[in-house]
Scaffold this motif. Structure first.
Motif, PDB file in Angstrom:
ATOM      1  N   UNK A 207       1.478  -1.345  -0.077  1.00  0.00           N
ATOM      2  CA  UNK A 207       0.085  -0.480   0.226  1.00  0.00           C
ATOM      3  C   UNK A 207       0.987   1.108  -0.232  1.00  0.00           C
ATOM      4  N   UNK A 208       0.381   2.313   0.985  1.00  0.00           N
ATOM      5  CA  UNK A 208       1.106   3.071   1.140  1.00  0.00           C
ATOM      6  C   UNK A 208       2.995   3.258   1.312  1.00  0.00           C
ATOM      7  N   UNK A 209       2.559   2.706   2.440  1.00  0.00           N
ATOM      8  CA  UNK A 209       3.939   2.107   3.493  1.00  0.00           C
ATOM      9  C   UNK A 209       4.055   3.236   4.425  1.00  0.00           C
ATOM     10  N   UNK A 210       4.815   2.838   5.408  1.00  0.00           N
ATOM     11  CA  UNK A 210       4.819   4.003   6.937  1.00  0.00           C
ATOM     12  C   UNK A 210       5.631   5.425   6.201  1.00  0.00           C
ATOM     13  N   UNK A 211       6.746   5.615   5.645  1.00  0.00           N
ATOM     14  CA  UNK A 211       6.883   6.672   5.245  1.00  0.00           C
ATOM     15  C   UNK A 211       6.708   7.685   4.081  1.00  0.00           C
ATOM     16  N   UNK A 212       5.265   7.553   3.376  1.00  0.00           N
ATOM     17  CA  UNK A 212       4.573   7.777   2.993  1.00  0.00           C
ATOM     18  C   UNK A 212       3.038   7.883   3.524  1.00  0.00           C
ATOM     19  N   UNK A 213       3.004   7.371   4.584  1.00  0.00           N
ATOM     20  CA  UNK A 213       1.657   8.039   5.435  1.00  0.00           C
ATOM     21  C   UNK A 213       2.242   9.117   6.036  1.00  0.00           C
ATOM     22  N   UNK A 214       3.247   8.337   6.315  1.00  0.00           N
ATOM     23  CA  UNK A 214       3.836   9.854   7.794  1.00  0.00           C
ATOM     24  C   UNK A 214       3.916  11.123   6.630  1.00  0.00           C
ATOM     25  N   UNK A 215       4.566  11.306   5.683  1.00  0.00           N
ATOM     26  CA  UNK A 215       4.954  12.619   4.983  1.00  0.00           C
ATOM     27  C   UNK A 215       3.016  12.832   4.598  1.00  0.00           C
ATOM     28  N   UNK A 216       2.421  12.274   4.081  1.00  0.00           N
ATOM     29  CA  UNK A 216       0.659  12.432   3.761  1.00  0.00           C
ATOM     30  C   UNK A 216       0.709  13.070   5.112  1.00  0.00           C
ATOM     31  N   UNK A 217       0.697  12.718   5.997  1.00  0.00           N
ATOM     32  CA  UNK A 217      -0.408  13.470   7.682  1.00  0.00           C
ATOM     33  C   UNK A 217       0.484  14.668   7.829  1.00  0.00           C
ATOM     34  N   UNK A 218       1.937  14.650   7.659  1.00  0.00           N
ATOM     35  CA  UNK A 218       2.322  15.533   7.858  1.00  0.00           C
ATOM     36  C   UNK A 218       1.974  16.978   7.035  1.00  0.00           C
ATOM     37  N   UNK A 219       1.141  15.943   5.815  1.00  0.00           N
ATOM     38  CA  UNK A 219       0.753  17.597   4.597  1.00  0.00           C
ATOM     39  C   UNK A 219      -0.423  18.269   5.127  1.00  0.00           C
ATOM     40  N   UNK A 220      -1.121  16.600   5.812  1.00  0.00           N
ATOM     41  CA  UNK A 220      -2.758  16.771   6.203  1.00  0.00           C
ATOM     42  C   UNK A 220      -2.630  18.458   7.446  1.00  0.00           C
ATOM     43  N   UNK A 221      -1.808  17.772   8.074  1.00  0.00           N
ATOM     44  CA  UNK A 221      -1.671  18.564   9.650  1.00  0.00           C
ATOM     45  C   UNK A 221      -1.284  20.169   9.037  1.00  0.00           C
ATOM     46  N   UNK A 222      -0.277  19.885   8.362  1.00  0.00           N
ATOM     47  CA  UNK A 222       0.446  21.816   8.120  1.00  0.00           C
ATOM     48  C   UNK A 222      -0.419  22.411   7.359  1.00  0.00           C
ATOM     49  N   UNK A 223      -1.279  22.386   6.341  1.00  0.00           N
ATOM     50  CA  UNK A 223      -2.520  22.777   5.862  1.00  0.00           C
ATOM     51  C   UNK A 223      -2.591  22.645   4.517  1.00  0.00           C
ATOM     52  N   UNK A 224      -1.127  21.576   3.725  1.00  0.00           N
ATOM     53  CA  UNK A 224      -0.434  21.700   2.535  1.00  0.00           C
ATOM     54  C   UNK A 224      -1.073  20.786   0.982  1.00  0.00           C
ATOM     55  N   UNK A 225      -2.250  20.362   1.836  1.00  0.00           N
ATOM     56  CA  UNK A 225      -3.216  19.241   1.805  1.00  0.00           C
ATOM     57  C   UNK A 225      -4.417  18.679   2.781  1.00  0.00           C
TER      58      UNK A 225
END
Length: 66
Positions: A46-64
């Motif tokens: 699936x995404x894998x942990x690294x990509x999931x963490x990256x997406x989490x940060x993008x969602x939390x900082x508002x860029x996604x």
């Protein structure tokens, strides 16, 4: 929602034992000690942990958006 509880064994009243337990409800309502969603998303197929963490940060900082 029950996120965690602390348990002191009654047979050892003078011992301050604390066990932190998280209980999750699965997508079908099953209780689980692991977050099934993260297990599925973090799998290398699936995404894998690294990509999931990256997406989490993008969602939390508002860029996604979520």
């Amino acid at each position: 929602m029950l996120d965690a509880f602390f348990f002191s064994p009654p047979s050892f009243p003078n011992v301050m034992s604390k066990i932190n337990i998280q209980v999750f409800t699965d997508f079908d309502g099953t209780l689980s000690l692991d977050d099934t969603g993260l297990l599925l998303i973090d799998d290398h197929r699936s995404l894998g942990p690294e990509r999931r963490r990256q997406l989490e940060h993008e969602i939390l900082n508002g860029s996604k958006t979520y």
